[in-house]
Scaffold this motif. Structure first.
Motif, PDB file in Angstrom:
ATOM      1  N   UNK A   1       6.160 -12.451  -6.228  1.00 40.44           N
ATOM      2  CA  UNK A   1       4.783 -12.550  -5.743  1.00 40.44           C
ATOM      3  C   UNK A   1       4.413 -13.985  -5.385  1.00 40.44           C
ATOM      4  N   UNK A   2       4.995 -14.953  -6.096  1.00 41.03           N
ATOM      5  CA  UNK A   2       4.717 -16.358  -5.810  1.00 41.03           C
ATOM      6  C   UNK A   2       5.153 -16.747  -4.400  1.00 41.03           C
ATOM      7  N   UNK A   3       6.050 -15.975  -3.800  1.00 43.93           N
ATOM      8  CA  UNK A   3       6.568 -16.281  -2.469  1.00 43.93           C
ATOM      9  C   UNK A   3       5.976 -15.371  -1.385  1.00 43.93           C
ATOM     10  N   UNK A   4       4.979 -14.580  -1.759  1.00 43.44           N
ATOM     11  CA  UNK A   4       4.324 -13.692  -0.794  1.00 43.44           C
ATOM     12  C   UNK A   4       2.967 -14.266  -0.440  1.00 43.44           C
ATOM     13  N   UNK A   5       2.643 -14.293   0.847  1.00 40.19           N
ATOM     14  CA  UNK A   5       1.320 -14.784   1.245  1.00 40.19           C
ATOM     15  C   UNK A   5       0.282 -13.681   1.050  1.00 40.19           C
ATOM     16  N   UNK A   6      -0.967 -14.070   1.012  1.00 42.70           N
ATOM     17  CA  UNK A   6      -2.048 -13.125   0.720  1.00 42.70           C
ATOM     18  C   UNK A   6      -2.179 -12.048   1.793  1.00 42.70           C
ATOM     19  N   UNK A   7      -1.842 -12.381   3.040  1.00 44.71           N
ATOM     20  CA  UNK A   7      -1.922 -11.393   4.123  1.00 44.71           C
ATOM     21  C   UNK A   7      -0.922 -10.258   3.898  1.00 44.71           C
ATOM     22  N   UNK A   8       0.312 -10.621   3.527  1.00 44.17           N
ATOM     23  CA  UNK A   8       1.323  -9.599   3.224  1.00 44.17           C
ATOM     24  C   UNK A   8       0.883  -8.747   2.047  1.00 44.17           C
ATOM     25  N   UNK A   9       0.326  -9.395   1.037  1.00 42.63           N
ATOM     26  CA  UNK A   9      -0.158  -8.657  -0.134  1.00 42.63           C
ATOM     27  C   UNK A   9      -1.266  -7.689   0.245  1.00 42.63           C
ATOM     28  N   UNK A  10      -2.165  -8.114   1.127  1.00 46.03           N
ATOM     29  CA  UNK A  10      -3.266  -7.248   1.559  1.00 46.03           C
ATOM     30  C   UNK A  10      -2.747  -6.011   2.263  1.00 46.03           C
ATOM     31  N   UNK A  11      -1.662  -6.156   3.006  1.00 46.18           N
ATOM     32  CA  UNK A  11      -1.129  -5.007   3.745  1.00 46.18           C
ATOM     33  C   UNK A  11      -0.390  -4.019   2.854  1.00 46.18           C
ATOM     34  N   UNK A  12       0.221  -4.491   1.777  1.00 45.40           N
ATOM     35  CA  UNK A  12       0.999  -3.578   0.932  1.00 45.40           C
ATOM     36  C   UNK A  12       0.155  -2.925  -0.163  1.00 45.40           C
ATOM     37  N   UNK A  13      -0.951  -3.541  -0.561  1.00 43.20           N
ATOM     38  CA  UNK A  13      -1.762  -2.994  -1.648  1.00 43.20           C
ATOM     39  C   UNK A  13      -2.179  -1.535  -1.435  1.00 43.20           C
ATOM     40  N   UNK A  14      -2.566  -1.124  -0.197  1.00 43.02           N
ATOM     41  CA  UNK A  14      -2.970   0.283  -0.033  1.00 43.02           C
ATOM     42  C   UNK A  14      -1.857   1.285  -0.298  1.00 43.02           C
ATOM     43  N   UNK A  15      -0.602   0.832  -0.314  1.00 49.03           N
ATOM     44  CA  UNK A  15       0.523   1.747  -0.481  1.00 49.03           C
ATOM     45  C   UNK A  15       0.999   1.839  -1.935  1.00 49.03           C
ATOM     46  N   UNK A  16       0.327   1.170  -2.843  1.00 49.04           N
ATOM     47  CA  UNK A  16       0.643   1.300  -4.268  1.00 49.04           C
ATOM     48  C   UNK A  16      -0.109   2.486  -4.841  1.00 49.04           C
ATOM     49  N   UNK A  17       0.579   3.320  -5.613  1.00 48.59           N
ATOM     50  CA  UNK A  17      -0.096   4.418  -6.295  1.00 48.59           C
ATOM     51  C   UNK A  17      -0.990   3.841  -7.384  1.00 48.59           C
ATOM     52  N   UNK A  18      -1.968   4.607  -7.875  1.00 44.49           N
ATOM     53  CA  UNK A  18      -2.827   4.092  -8.948  1.00 44.49           C
ATOM     54  C   UNK A  18      -2.033   3.586 -10.162  1.00 44.49           C
ATOM     55  N   UNK A  19      -0.959   4.302 -10.532  1.00 39.75           N
ATOM     56  CA  UNK A  19      -0.152   3.865 -11.672  1.00 39.75           C
ATOM     57  C   UNK A  19       0.560   2.552 -11.357  1.00 39.75           C
ATOM     58  N   UNK A  20       1.092   2.418 -10.152  1.00 39.89           N
ATOM     59  CA  UNK A  20       1.766   1.182  -9.761  1.00 39.89           C
ATOM     60  C   UNK A  20       0.784   0.021  -9.686  1.00 39.89           C
ATOM     61  N   UNK A  21      -0.429   0.315  -9.218  1.00 40.82           N
ATOM     62  CA  UNK A  21      -1.446  -0.725  -9.103  1.00 40.82           C
ATOM     63  C   UNK A  21      -1.769  -1.325 -10.468  1.00 40.82           C
ATOM     64  N   UNK A  22      -1.774  -0.493 -11.500  1.00 43.43           N
ATOM     65  CA  UNK A  22      -2.063  -0.983 -12.844  1.00 43.43           C
ATOM     66  C   UNK A  22      -1.003  -1.955 -13.336  1.00 43.43           C
ATOM     67  N   UNK A  23       0.235  -1.812 -12.840  1.00 43.46           N
ATOM     68  CA  UNK A  23       1.309  -2.718 -13.251  1.00 43.46           C
ATOM     69  C   UNK A  23       1.400  -3.949 -12.353  1.00 43.46           C
ATOM     70  N   UNK A  24       1.146  -3.768 -11.058  1.00 47.57           N
ATOM     71  CA  UNK A  24       1.340  -4.865 -10.106  1.00 47.57           C
ATOM     72  C   UNK A  24       0.152  -5.820 -10.091  1.00 47.57           C
ATOM     73  N   UNK A  25      -1.077  -5.280 -10.032  1.00 48.85           N
ATOM     74  CA  UNK A  25      -2.262  -6.125  -9.856  1.00 48.85           C
ATOM     75  C   UNK A  25      -2.392  -7.226 -10.916  1.00 48.85           C
ATOM     76  N   UNK A  26      -2.161  -6.947 -12.215  1.00 44.85           N
ATOM     77  CA  UNK A  26      -2.299  -8.020 -13.204  1.00 44.85           C
ATOM     78  C   UNK A  26      -1.282  -9.153 -13.048  1.00 44.85           C
TER      79      UNK A  26
END
Length: 465
Positions: free
Chosen positions: A69-94
């Motif tokens: 994640x340290x090597x990903x820009x915020x734009x790339x992160x914004x594009x992939x966030x909608x494709x995380x399932x709710x369970x995955x979001x709980x692990x990735x977002x923090x």
């Protein structure tokens, strides 16, 4: 910029397993991270579709994910966030650095922003909100229950006043360049924000230039309130065949909209929840759930099932002397139990579905109870004759066939009745009608099936033996 699908729809599709398995390129990224080739992994990740990028992040553990994640820009992160399932979001977002997360959420719909903030610690969420330019859109969503229409609505809308002429309205929209969730409808509100009606964008574009919007707008159709349960909102959407529902506050002011994409995800979640609860599972479990978590969530219901199994075993133990005299009786116990349990669960599944769709009331119960009794009798006679003949021929004992056939008839009738009544009883007690219904239904059919069969065998023991 890759075209981004609505967050709820993208995540529901992946969560339902409707997409393909992670590609080999995803596992290549994971392998590069494992070997410490972070620059190469980041370059490979950048070339993937956002859905594959989401798969790659979800496949990594916390420490490895943070390094990537340290090597990903915020734009790339914004594009992939909608494709995380709710369970995955709980692990990735923090695992995302707060400045990076704040910048990414400024590019995503407010609805997704609220989902992400729910997935991180409260103190972190407050820090993000303090720095988020669109906090005014996101923060109101956090005040509603997750299971309400307000909790799933999107506040990005095209909203205009009724006094504008069609040409003026188009000029305003061009200047504002909105990014609404619903792109084919303009909502008309008064100075207080109260919803007055709506206009299809097609109608607005081709309307006479000087026609006032109040003369073009359609009357207010079905709406929902912020505190309405999301399942009820889904029923309204389905009943009227709509693709979007305006969401109003208590004063009738338009505060957002919930779409068919949002409610498709809700329908999947509710169906999964009911399916899980039928067998005593928590609705956020998966085959990839950590072992300790899975055990903690499954064991209580398995212990309850074990207790009910002992209750059924106690019925068998009461006829120990009968079984000792005719050991062949034991052969038919699993047949009686299995057939009764399956028949009962068929009815339970239909009953839970009817309740979920709002079809179940007292009139409906009076209608289906005799019907299920008739079905139980007819199927019981059919299967009773079949298993009775098999028992007779197999064991060369007509009286054994009589006992097992009659027991099958009684079990099938009871299975239909209990399969219908247990969800009704659970709902009457204020519990979820899907809550572990299978445990209670199979216990009832097992105990009564064993009682019918072994009781008849005891009465006919002289002839059977």
């Amino acid at each position: 910029m890759a075209q981004r699908t609505p967050s709820q729809h993208a995540r529901s599709t992946r969560g339902a397993g409707l997409g393909t398995e992670p590609s080999s390129a995803v596992w290549d990224v994971v392998a590069r991270v494992d070997t410490g080739e972070l620059a190469t992994a980041a370059a490979l990740l950048h070339n993937l579709h956002p859905a594959d990028q989401a798969d790659a992040l979800a496949a990594l553990d916390g420490r490895e994910r943070r390094r990537l994640l340290d090597r990903i820009d915020s734009h790339t992160l914004a594009e992939l966030l909608p494709f995380l399932t709710p369970e995955e979001l709980e692990h990735v977002a923090p695992d995302v650095a707060l400045p990076q997360l704040t910048a990414a959420l400024d590019e995503t719909p407010a609805q997704l922003g609220a989902d992400v903030l729910h997935a991180i610690p409260l103190t972190d969420a407050e820090l993000v909100l303090d720095r988020l330019p669109k906090a005014g859109l996101v923060e109101p969503l956090l005040q509603h229950d997750d299971d309400s229409a307000g909790g799933i609505m999107a506040p990005e809308l095209m909203v205009l006043g009724p006094h504008l002429a069609a040409e003026q309205a188009l000029t305003v929209l061009r200047a504002a360049a909105p990014a609404p969730t619903v792109r084919d409808t303009v909502y008309i509100v008064d100075t207080e924000g109260v919803l007055l009606g709506s206009i299809g964008l097609h109608s607005l574009v081709f309307a006479p230039p000087m026609t006032a919007l109040r003369d073009l707008m359609e009357p207010i159709g079905p709406t929902v309130t912020t505190d309405m349960d999301q399942e009820d909102a889904l029923k309204i959407l389905q009943r009227f065949g709509l693709h979007a529902l305006p969401v109003l506050d208590d004063d009738g002011r338009l505060v957002g909209v919930t779409t068919s994409d949002d409610l498709l995800d809700i329908a999947q979640q509710e169906a999964t929840e009911d399916m899980y609860r039928l067998v005593g599972l928590v609705d956020d479990q998966a085959l990839t759930t950590p072992v300790t978590t899975a055990l903690r969530r499954r064991l209580p219901w398995l212990l309850l099932n074990l207790a009910t199994a002992f209750a059924a075993a106690a019925v068998v133990a009461a006829f120990e002397s009968t079984l000792a005299r005719v050991a062949a009786l034991a052969i038919f116990l699993p047949i009686i139990a299995g057939q009764g349990g399956n028949a009962g669960m068929q009815v339970t599944t239909l009953a839970v579905r009817a309740m979920a769709l709002g079809e179940f009331d007292r009139h409906f119960t009076r209608l289906v109870l005799p019907r299920e009794t008739i079905i139980g009798i007819v199927s019981g006679i059919a299967f009773g004759l079949l298993v009775g003949v098999v028992g007779w021929v197999w064991q060369d004992n007509p009286w054994l066939g009589v006992a097992v056939g009659a027991a099958m008839l009684g079990t099938m009738v009871v299975a239909g009745l209990f399969g219908l009544l247990i969800p009704i009883i659970l709902r009457g007690l204020g519990a979820d009608p899907a809550l572990a219904a299978s445990i209670f239904v199979t216990t009832a059919t097992d105990m009564l099936g064993f009682l019918f069969f072994l009781g008849l065998a005891a009465l006919l023991i002289q002839r059977i033996a």
